[in-house]
Design an enzyme around this catalytic site. Structure first.
Site, PDB file in Angstrom:
ATOM      1  N   ILE A  50       0.880  -1.325  -0.154  1.00  0.00           N
ATOM      2  CA  ILE A  50       0.195  -0.043   0.007  1.00  0.00           C
ATOM      3  C   ILE A  50       0.681   1.096   0.127  1.00  0.00           C
ATOM      4  O   ILE A  50       1.802   1.395   0.852  1.00  0.00           O
ATOM      5  CB  ILE A  50      -1.044   0.009   0.977  1.00  0.00           C
ATOM      6  CG1 ILE A  50      -2.009  -1.095   1.187  1.00  0.00           C
ATOM      7  CG2 ILE A  50      -1.829   1.305   1.398  1.00  0.00           C
ATOM      8  CD1 ILE A  50      -2.866  -1.481   2.107  1.00  0.00           C
ATOM      9  N   HIS A  52       0.792   4.621   1.381  1.00  0.00           N
ATOM     10  CA  HIS A  52      -0.152   5.175   2.259  1.00  0.00           C
ATOM     11  C   HIS A  52      -0.286   6.558   1.951  1.00  0.00           C
ATOM     12  O   HIS A  52       0.596   7.206   1.461  1.00  0.00           O
ATOM     13  CB  HIS A  52       0.425   4.815   3.678  1.00  0.00           C
ATOM     14  CG  HIS A  52       0.365   3.642   4.133  1.00  0.00           C
ATOM     15  ND1 HIS A  52      -0.510   2.918   4.527  1.00  0.00           N
ATOM     16  CD2 HIS A  52       1.453   2.732   4.391  1.00  0.00           C
ATOM     17  CE1 HIS A  52      -0.248   1.686   5.117  1.00  0.00           C
ATOM     18  NE2 HIS A  52       0.832   1.600   4.996  1.00  0.00           N
ATOM     19  N   LYS A 253      -1.464  -1.138  12.394  1.00  0.00           N
ATOM     20  CA  LYS A 253      -2.560  -0.609  11.493  1.00  0.00           C
ATOM     21  C   LYS A 253      -3.652  -1.661  11.730  1.00  0.00           C
ATOM     22  O   LYS A 253      -4.878  -1.409  10.877  1.00  0.00           O
ATOM     23  CB  LYS A 253      -2.047  -0.336  10.087  1.00  0.00           C
ATOM     24  CG  LYS A 253      -1.344   1.156  10.137  1.00  0.00           C
ATOM     25  CD  LYS A 253      -1.047   1.421   8.748  1.00  0.00           C
ATOM     26  CE  LYS A 253       0.349   1.093   8.221  1.00  0.00           C
ATOM     27  NZ  LYS A 253       1.499   1.739   8.835  1.00  0.00           N
ATOM     28  N   ARG A 314       8.680  -7.079   9.938  1.00  0.00           N
ATOM     29  CA  ARG A 314       9.160  -5.749   9.795  1.00  0.00           C
ATOM     30  C   ARG A 314      10.039  -5.323  10.792  1.00  0.00           C
ATOM     31  O   ARG A 314      10.554  -5.909  11.746  1.00  0.00           O
ATOM     32  CB  ARG A 314       7.681  -4.913  10.738  1.00  0.00           C
ATOM     33  CG  ARG A 314       6.419  -5.181  10.006  1.00  0.00           C
ATOM     34  CD  ARG A 314       5.347  -4.740  11.035  1.00  0.00           C
ATOM     35  NE  ARG A 314       4.297  -5.083  10.645  1.00  0.00           N
ATOM     36  CZ  ARG A 314       3.194  -5.935  11.054  1.00  0.00           C
ATOM     37  NH1 ARG A 314       4.019  -6.974  11.696  1.00  0.00           N
ATOM     38  NH2 ARG A 314       1.947  -6.352  10.732  1.00  0.00           N
ATOM     39  N   ILE A 349      13.506   1.338   9.217  1.00  0.00           N
ATOM     40  CA  ILE A 349      12.438   1.598   8.068  1.00  0.00           C
ATOM     41  C   ILE A 349      11.388   0.584   8.028  1.00  0.00           C
ATOM     42  O   ILE A 349      11.343  -0.310   7.116  1.00  0.00           O
ATOM     43  CB  ILE A 349      13.238   1.916   7.094  1.00  0.00           C
ATOM     44  CG1 ILE A 349      14.546   2.687   7.222  1.00  0.00           C
ATOM     45  CG2 ILE A 349      12.516   2.648   5.878  1.00  0.00           C
ATOM     46  CD1 ILE A 349      14.175   4.060   7.188  1.00  0.00           C
ATOM     47  N   GLU A 350      10.299   0.660   9.071  1.00  0.00           N
ATOM     48  CA  GLU A 350       9.175  -0.188   8.785  1.00  0.00           C
ATOM     49  C   GLU A 350       8.147   0.543   8.104  1.00  0.00           C
ATOM     50  O   GLU A 350       8.391   1.678   7.643  1.00  0.00           O
ATOM     51  CB  GLU A 350       8.768  -0.852  10.108  1.00  0.00           C
ATOM     52  CG  GLU A 350       8.449   0.515  11.168  1.00  0.00           C
ATOM     53  CD  GLU A 350       7.990  -0.037  12.695  1.00  0.00           C
ATOM     54  OE1 GLU A 350       7.703  -1.221  12.693  1.00  0.00           O
ATOM     55  OE2 GLU A 350       8.350   0.737  13.656  1.00  0.00           O
ATOM     56  N   SER A 351       6.941   0.069   8.116  1.00  0.00           N
ATOM     57  CA  SER A 351       5.875   0.644   7.652  1.00  0.00           C
ATOM     58  C   SER A 351       5.597   2.230   7.991  1.00  0.00           C
ATOM     59  O   SER A 351       5.935   2.403   9.198  1.00  0.00           O
ATOM     60  CB  SER A 351       4.627   0.043   7.738  1.00  0.00           C
ATOM     61  OG  SER A 351       3.376   0.444   6.737  1.00  0.00           O
ATOM     62  N   CYS A 414       3.149 -20.462 -17.650  1.00  0.00           N
ATOM     63  CA  CYS A 414       2.279 -20.154 -16.462  1.00  0.00           C
ATOM     64  C   CYS A 414       0.838 -20.148 -16.973  1.00  0.00           C
ATOM     65  O   CYS A 414       0.586 -18.980 -17.467  1.00  0.00           O
ATOM     66  CB  CYS A 414       2.736 -19.382 -15.606  1.00  0.00           C
ATOM     67  SG  CYS A 414       1.573 -18.931 -14.145  1.00  0.00           S
ATOM     68  N   CYS A 416      -1.917 -20.144 -15.375  1.00  0.00           N
ATOM     69  CA  CYS A 416      -2.929 -19.498 -14.482  1.00  0.00           C
ATOM     70  C   CYS A 416      -2.804 -17.835 -14.728  1.00  0.00           C
ATOM     71  O   CYS A 416      -3.657 -17.091 -14.964  1.00  0.00           O
ATOM     72  CB  CYS A 416      -2.583 -19.709 -12.997  1.00  0.00           C
ATOM     73  SG  CYS A 416      -2.770 -21.213 -12.684  1.00  0.00           S
TER      74      CYS A 416
HETATM   75  C1  LIG Z   1       4.087  -7.111   7.248  1.00  0.00           C
HETATM   76  C2  LIG Z   1       4.565  -5.910   6.590  1.00  0.00           C
HETATM   77  C3  LIG Z   1       3.678  -5.038   6.056  1.00  0.00           C
HETATM   78  C4  LIG Z   1       4.018  -3.778   5.496  1.00  0.00           C
HETATM   79  N1  LIG Z   1       3.172  -3.052   4.784  1.00  0.00           N
HETATM   80  C5  LIG Z   1       3.662  -1.886   4.087  1.00  0.00           C
HETATM   81  C6  LIG Z   1       2.778  -1.153   3.275  1.00  0.00           C
HETATM   82  O1  LIG Z   1       1.484  -1.502   3.037  1.00  0.00           O
HETATM   83  N2  LIG Z   1       3.108   0.030   2.756  1.00  0.00           N
HETATM   84  C7  LIG Z   1       4.339   0.469   3.151  1.00  0.00           C
HETATM   85  O2  LIG Z   1       4.739   1.703   2.683  1.00  0.00           O
HETATM   86  N3  LIG Z   1       5.289  -0.045   3.804  1.00  0.00           N
HETATM   87  C8  LIG Z   1       4.878  -1.352   4.371  1.00  0.00           C
HETATM   88  N4  LIG Z   1       5.937  -1.978   5.014  1.00  0.00           N
HETATM   89  C9  LIG Z   1       6.913  -1.653   5.344  1.00  0.00           C
HETATM   90  C10 LIG Z   1       8.014  -2.120   4.004  1.00  0.00           C
HETATM   91  O3  LIG Z   1       7.926  -3.062   3.562  1.00  0.00           O
HETATM   92  C11 LIG Z   1       9.271  -1.624   4.332  1.00  0.00           C
HETATM   93  O4  LIG Z   1       9.567  -0.561   5.191  1.00  0.00           O
HETATM   94  C12 LIG Z   1      10.446  -1.566   3.239  1.00  0.00           C
HETATM   95  O5  LIG Z   1      10.125  -2.583   2.264  1.00  0.00           O
HETATM   96  C13 LIG Z   1      11.915  -1.422   4.097  1.00  0.00           C
HETATM   97  O6  LIG Z   1      12.683  -1.547   2.978  1.00  0.00           O
HETATM   98  P1  LIG Z   1      14.274  -1.811   3.271  1.00  0.00           P
HETATM   99  O7  LIG Z   1      14.907  -1.543   1.799  1.00  0.00           O
HETATM  100  O8  LIG Z   1      14.617  -0.755   4.207  1.00  0.00           O
HETATM  101  O9  LIG Z   1      14.205  -3.251   3.624  1.00  0.00           O
HETATM  102  P2  LIG Z   1      14.405  -4.611   3.095  1.00  0.00           P
HETATM  103  O10 LIG Z   1      13.487  -4.583   1.995  1.00  0.00           O
HETATM  104  O11 LIG Z   1      14.283  -5.462   4.091  1.00  0.00           O
HETATM  105  O12 LIG Z   1      15.821  -4.615   2.367  1.00  0.00           O
HETATM  106  C14 LIG Z   1      16.886  -4.604   3.318  1.00  0.00           C
HETATM  107  C15 LIG Z   1      18.027  -5.326   2.348  1.00  0.00           C
HETATM  108  O13 LIG Z   1      19.103  -5.623   2.879  1.00  0.00           O
HETATM  109  C16 LIG Z   1      19.663  -6.821   2.599  1.00  0.00           C
HETATM  110  N5  LIG Z   1      20.989  -6.816   3.707  1.00  0.00           N
HETATM  111  C17 LIG Z   1      20.883  -7.038   5.213  1.00  0.00           C
HETATM  112  N6  LIG Z   1      21.912  -7.279   5.614  1.00  0.00           N
HETATM  113  C18 LIG Z   1      22.728  -7.102   4.843  1.00  0.00           C
HETATM  114  C19 LIG Z   1      24.291  -7.476   4.714  1.00  0.00           C
HETATM  115  N7  LIG Z   1      24.943  -7.510   5.731  1.00  0.00           N
HETATM  116  N8  LIG Z   1      24.698  -7.217   3.440  1.00  0.00           N
HETATM  117  C20 LIG Z   1      24.134  -6.955   2.274  1.00  0.00           C
HETATM  118  N9  LIG Z   1      22.792  -6.864   2.244  1.00  0.00           N
HETATM  119  C21 LIG Z   1      22.127  -6.719   3.581  1.00  0.00           C
HETATM  120  C22 LIG Z   1      18.650  -7.681   2.971  1.00  0.00           C
HETATM  121  O14 LIG Z   1      18.958  -8.994   2.394  1.00  0.00           O
HETATM  122  C23 LIG Z   1      17.588  -7.142   2.464  1.00  0.00           C
HETATM  123  O15 LIG Z   1      17.524  -7.262   0.812  1.00  0.00           O
HETATM  124  C24 LIG Z   1       5.532  -3.232   5.601  1.00  0.00           C
HETATM  125  C25 LIG Z   1       6.194  -4.283   6.192  1.00  0.00           C
HETATM  126  C26 LIG Z   1       5.924  -5.453   6.782  1.00  0.00           C
HETATM  127  C27 LIG Z   1       6.931  -6.499   7.264  1.00  0.00           C
END
Ligand SMILES: Cc1cc2nc3c(=O)[nH]c(=O)nc-3n(C[C@H](O)[C@H](O)[C@H](O)COP(=O)(O)OP(=O)(O)OC[C@H]3O[C@@H](n4cnc5c(N)ncnc54)[C@H](O)[C@@H]3O)c2cc1C
Ligand SMILES: Cc1cc2nc3c(=O)[nH]c(=O)nc-3n(C[C@H](O)[C@H](O)[C@H](O)COP(=O)(O)OP(=O)(O)OC[C@H]3O[C@@H](n4cnc5c(N)ncnc54)[C@H](O)[C@@H]3O)c2cc1C
Lengths: 494, 425
Positions: A50, A52, A253, A314, A349-351, A414, A416
């Site tokens: 989403i 947001h 949420k 998260r 950096i969570e949602s 695929c 489907c």
């Molecule tokens: C259940 C859930 C629902 C959510 N819903 C929403 C939503 O609807 N809308 C919204 O805006 N956000 C939502 N979020 C939040 C959103 O998904 C995250 O905030 C966002 O994807 C974070 O991105 P990121 O790149 O920080 O983290 P990630 O996608 O986790 O990327 C971090 C990357 O770093 C890599 N990494 C880690 N350690 C190392 C290392 N030592 N060396 C090299 N690489 C490494 C990992 O493998 C990973 O690929 C949700 C999250 C969750 C879990």
């Protein structure tokens, strides 16, 4: 002397990829490293998808600022990067009279955050807009700027565009430590050797705490994985066309019911704090919890409609909000910390992190400029990621033309989701090559339909083997250790 | 092979149902019969069923699947049934237009006088999707494993647990054991066997593979590849009974939890489905709710013996041929009425020539441009003038009528179309 870059981005999720993409506009040499076999395998591929509107975060927090700023960017960004995105708007649905006052609070919060166009609609109107809604609905908050997207496409599209603009990406490359010169970061150590850099960007998601601690930054900061489980429902059985949130609780949420761009409905997530940062297992009890949540909003949903389950983690942090007077302890970290030189530090950096990723990237650029980095724009920066054909979305006439051009688009692999050999081969040879089954799945949505890949799996393994010039025995689902096959049968050996 | 624009009978799927339908359609007089099959060979799912057990009813012989299929493939080829392989049907309209796509045959767009749906069935995956735990490599349906082992020549694992006591699962348990793999256990959530007793004896008992009824998988373990599953005993409501959990180390979990008719295409054609069978509602001629669309085999309901699938295919093929021949007769009787010079359209669009034997037929139309002087209104066949009348003027606002009478029948009978035009005098 190791290979040296101006900037190394650690982590290839939505945030790392967007940072790389926006930085690729400037004359900088950039490397992005990702520990997994593909980019976007972390939280960025297991979430609610989403975009947001921004009424949910507390006013004054970085979450609120980033969310609202980023929401405005999404039309242009999705257009440039060819990310499937629809601004369908979203609802917070109050059930029963007790929940109704909470909508006013959210509306007020949204207004303070600067979210445009929100208003409260009547129960009757809500029933009209979503016929499947719980008949006990008492009203709903409508936020027209909410959107839904293809979550897989975000990291992939951003990373691909970054590569188009000269960024180097190394997969299966894990950050292990910083190389310091006194208080200055001069490089990183990885499982694939050392790389020099002037700047390192911590975009490691769940592991952002570990990474910053290696630089001696924020020793008190801790990320707790908070698991969210989901069910995907079969579009042939039921469809909910809207994005429906319950009235939120203090910690999340809540369990929502939402449409996906592919016409399926998803239910989730719940929220459970766990220890293990790799534990994406779906639990028996968790699934039960989802149904209670789902039935609150849409009583007609049934576990019989489920075609897939998954869980995301998260990266829930404990960073206090830095705006004076705002009492909040789970804010984003977006900073250049004083303790060391050369670190751009992102954490917690969570949602709404998926939504906020492009605004976070712009903020990183600002911080670099503030730190005295002279960012010079490249005249030949290419913001557009060219789209690749999607057979199922084309009218018959265009399908015909595509097949005439390249017959591989004529073979459906695929059944489907109607994904063709042509599309699979194109992804295998794309700027970021898809080398695993799941990598192809995230790029084409193959195997996500009701047969869950039981038809396409042997065929995709074959195509991968052929295109990569290896034995089918070497093909994996998601990287080393996840091989599909173990050995030839006796007949073949004999 | 040069593809025709129009076929008498088009059969979708080349399993035993489709092959039988093709053969029987030919025998009952259909001339142009085409099978469209998405796989690279004819034969359907039988090609991966290399075990015996086929043909006892029809041939009084116990054949392996591919041999059973081969007999029908040979007969179909002798009868000059045409086949498009490696071609997947994407869409069918209720008017029986078929769109298909293929790497070797390109985009296919053909019209059928009758269609036989013979797409077979697919394996259920419902149980799989509700399985809690991780999502590693090593969870496959029994049919996918069967294809890997019997068609592609690869083993998908070394230590197996099979969930579901369906026939394909039990047959695979034996097959995998032959190949040197260890099958640890077959778990069945029901209190009874869901496949044939014959298969239980020949595939499990004879190889000392334990079957546990009222058991299911509570959890899958392992990040990259399956490392174990947690089995658990269930009560009558399928709920796990606490304290009965057991971790079974394995690298592969096979699912054999039933088959379901494959009807994505039927839905697109607007065919009415039965919620219980999952297949089309059919009459005794195997005709579906859409006229001219027939269905046979596992696409209708899941059979337990292939011989009965063949019988159903034969019956459906016969009905389809009859329908197609009636269509042909209708087409021969009907000729199009075309708009010629300065005519916008003609109603009726088609003429049933037989009507003219007894009755008059009134053709009505409008002109494109006004002509303010006397003109001829003419009806031509390809070669001759059939009739004409004169009008003092013609105007788009005023409908024009010209009548064909039984007097014209003989000329019209020879025509393949008629054209109405305005000819200035
Ligand atoms: C259940 C859930 C629902 C959510 N819903 C929403 C939503 O609807 N809308 C919204 O805006 N956000 C939502 N979020 C939040 C959103 O998904 C995250 O905030 C966002 O994807 C974070 O991105 P990121 O790149 O920080 O983290 P990630 O996608 O986790 O990327 C971090 C990357 O770093 C890599 N990494 C880690 N350690 C190392 C290392 N030592 N060396 C090299 N690489 C490494 C990992 O493998 C990973 O690929 C949700 C999250 C969750 C879990
Ligand atoms: C994995 C598996 C194993 C089985 N094993 C046994 C067994 O051991 N013994 C037994 O008696 N029965 C078995 N069955 C049941 C078996 O399906 C039937 O007995 C029999 O093969 C049914 O014949 P059919 O012609 O109806 O369908 P199938 O033999 O399934 O043939 C259907 C054909 O239609 C094709 N098709 C489907 N959709 C399209 C499309 N859109 N375009 C073009 N082509 C299409 C398919 O590729 C397939 O070749 C098994 C079924 C499965 C799925």
């Amino acid at each position: 002397m190791p290979e040296t870059y101006d900037v190394i981005v650690i982590g290839g999720g939505a945030v790392g990829c967007m940072v790389a993409r926006f930085l690729s506009r400037y004359r900088l040499s950039i490397l992005l490293i990702e520990k997994e076999a593909d980019i976007g395998m972390g939280a960025s591929s297991a979430n609610s998808a989403i975009i947001h509107a921004g009424y949910d975060p507390l006013p004054g927090t970085l979450k609120a600022k980033m969310n609202v700023a980023a929401n405005l960017m999404w039309d242009t960004l999705a257009g440039e990067l060819n990310i499937p995105f629809e601004r369908r708007g979203d609802y917070v649905v109050a059930i029963g009279p007790k929940e109704l006052p909470k909508l006013e609070l959210l509306l007020e919060q949204g207004r303070r955050n600067g979210v445009p166009g929100m208003h409260i609609i009547s129960a009757e109107e809500m029933r009209h807009r979503e016929p499947n809604i719980n008949p006990d609905v008492s009203g709903a908050l409508w936020a027209p700027t909410g959107g839904i997207c293809d979550p897989f496409a975000i990291s992939i599209a951003a990373a691909e565009n970054a590569v188009q603009n000269g960024v180097r990406i190394l997969l299966e490359t894990a950050f292990e430590d910083f190389i310091m010169d006194g208080k200055r970061i001069v490089g990183i150590k990885t499982n694939r050797g050392d790389f020099g850099c002037r700047w390192a960007v911590n975009a490691a998601g769940l592991y952002a705490d570990v990474v910053m601690h290696k630089a001696g930054v924020r020793p008190e900061f801790k990320i707790t994985p908070r698991r969210g489980e989901y069910c995907i429902l079969d579009r042939a059985e039921i469809t909910v066309n809207n994005v429906l949130f319950p009235v939120p609780s203090d910690i999340s949420k809540g369990i929502l019911v939402t449409a996906t761009l592919h016409g399926n409905t998803i239910v989730g997530p719940n929220a459970q704090d766990i220890e293990d940062k790799e534990d994406r297992a779906v639990t028996y009890d968790g699934l039960g919890e989802l149904w209670d949540g789902a039935h609150k909003l849409v009583p007609s949903l049934s576990p019989r409609h489920v075609i897939a389950v998954f869980a995301g983690l998260r990266a829930s942090g404990n960073a206090p909000c830095e705006t004076p007077g705002v009492d909040y302890n789970h804010d984003f970290i977006i900073e250049i910390p004083r303790e060391v030189q050369g670190l751009v530090n992102l954490g917690g950096i969570e949602s709404p992190g998926l939504t906020s990723a492009p605004a976070i990237a712009l903020r990183v650029i600002e911080l670099l400029k503030e730190a005295g980095e002279k960012l010079e724009e490249k005249p030949d920066w290419q913001p557009i990621r060219p789209p690749r054909p999607r057979f199922r979305d084309l009218p018959h006439e265009e399908q015909k033309r595509l097949i005439a051009l390249d017959p591989r688009y004529g073979r459906i692999v695929c059944r489907c989701e109607m994904v063709t050999e042509g599309e699979i081969v194109a992804e295998i040879h794309a700027p970021i090559p898809a080398r695993t089954y799941d990598a192809i799945k995230r790029r084409t949505w193959l195997g996500t339909g009701r047969c869950l890949g039981s038809f396409d799996m042997p065929r995709v393994v074959d195509i991968l083997a052929q295109e990569l010039g290896v034995s089918p025995l070497a093909i994996t689902k998601k990287g080393p250790g996840s091989e599909f096959l173990v050995r030839p049968t006796k007949q073949v050996e004999g | 092979m040069a593809l025709k624009d129009k076929y008498d009978v088009v059969i979708i799927g080349s399993g035993p149902g489709g092959l039988a339908a093709a053969i029987s359609a030919k025998k009952y007089g259909a001339e142009d019969v085409l099978i469209i099959e998405r796989d690279v060979e004819l034969g359907g799912i039988l090609l991966q069923c290399i075990h015996n057990g086929f043909g006892v009813e029809i041939f009084k012989e116990d054949l392996p699947g591919p041999s059973y299929a081969q007999r029908f493939i040979n007969e179909a080829m002798l009868l000059k049934v045409e086949a498009l392989l490696d071609t997947m049907v994407l869409d069918i309209t209720p008017q029986r237009r078929i769109f298909a796509s293929s790497k070797i045959n390109g985009f296919v767009d053909i019209q059928a006088r009758a269609i036989v749906l013979a797409m077979g069935c697919r394996e259920r995956t419902r149980a799989q999707v509700r399985l809690p735990g991780t999502r590693p490599a090593g969870v496959y349906t029994a049919g996918t494993a069967q294809r890997w082992v019997n068609v592609e020549g690869y083993m998908p694992g070394k230590r197996f647990v099979i969930l579901g006591s369906g026939d394909i699962g039990m047959i695979m348990a034996r097959r995998l054991t032959f190949e040197g793999a260890k099958v640890e256990r077959v778990l069945e959530v029901m209190p009874y066997l869901t496949g044939l007793t014959r298969n239980y004896v020949q595939c499990l008992l004879d190889y000392d593979i334990p079957l546990q009824l009222q058991h299911t998988v509570k959890r899958i373990l392992g990040h990259q590849r399956v490392e174990a599953i947690e089995a658990v005993r269930v009560n009558e409501k399928w709920e796990p009974i606490p304290g009965t959990e057991e971790i079974i180390p394995c690298d592969t979990l096979l699912l054999s939890v039933g088959l379901i008719p494959e009807n994505e295409l039927s839905k697109k054609a607007g065919v009415q489905l039965d919620a219980l069978t999952g297949g089309p509602v059919v009459d005794n001629n195997f005709e579906t709710s859409v006229p001219g669309i027939f269905a046979a085999g596992n696409v209708v309901h899941v059979y337990d013996l292939v011989d009965w699938v063949t019988e159903a295919g034969l019956a459906a093929g016969k009905s389809a041929a009859r329908f197609a021949l009636a269509e042909r007769r209708r087409e021969i009787r009907h000729i199009p009425l075309l708009a010629g010079h300065n005519v916008r359209y003609v109603v009726p669009h088609e003429l049933d020539k037989q009507t003219l034997m007894e009755e008059e037929v009134r053709l009505q139309f409008r002109v494109k441009q006004p002509v303010e002087e006397p003109v001829w209104v003419e009806v031509h066949s390809e070669n001759n003038l059939i009739t004409r009348k004169s009008e003092r003027y013609v105007r788009p606002g005023e409908m024009v009528t010209i009548v064909l009478t039984p007097r014209h029948y003989e000329e019209v009978e020879r025509a393949t179309s008629l054209t109405v035009s305005i000819v200035e005098r």
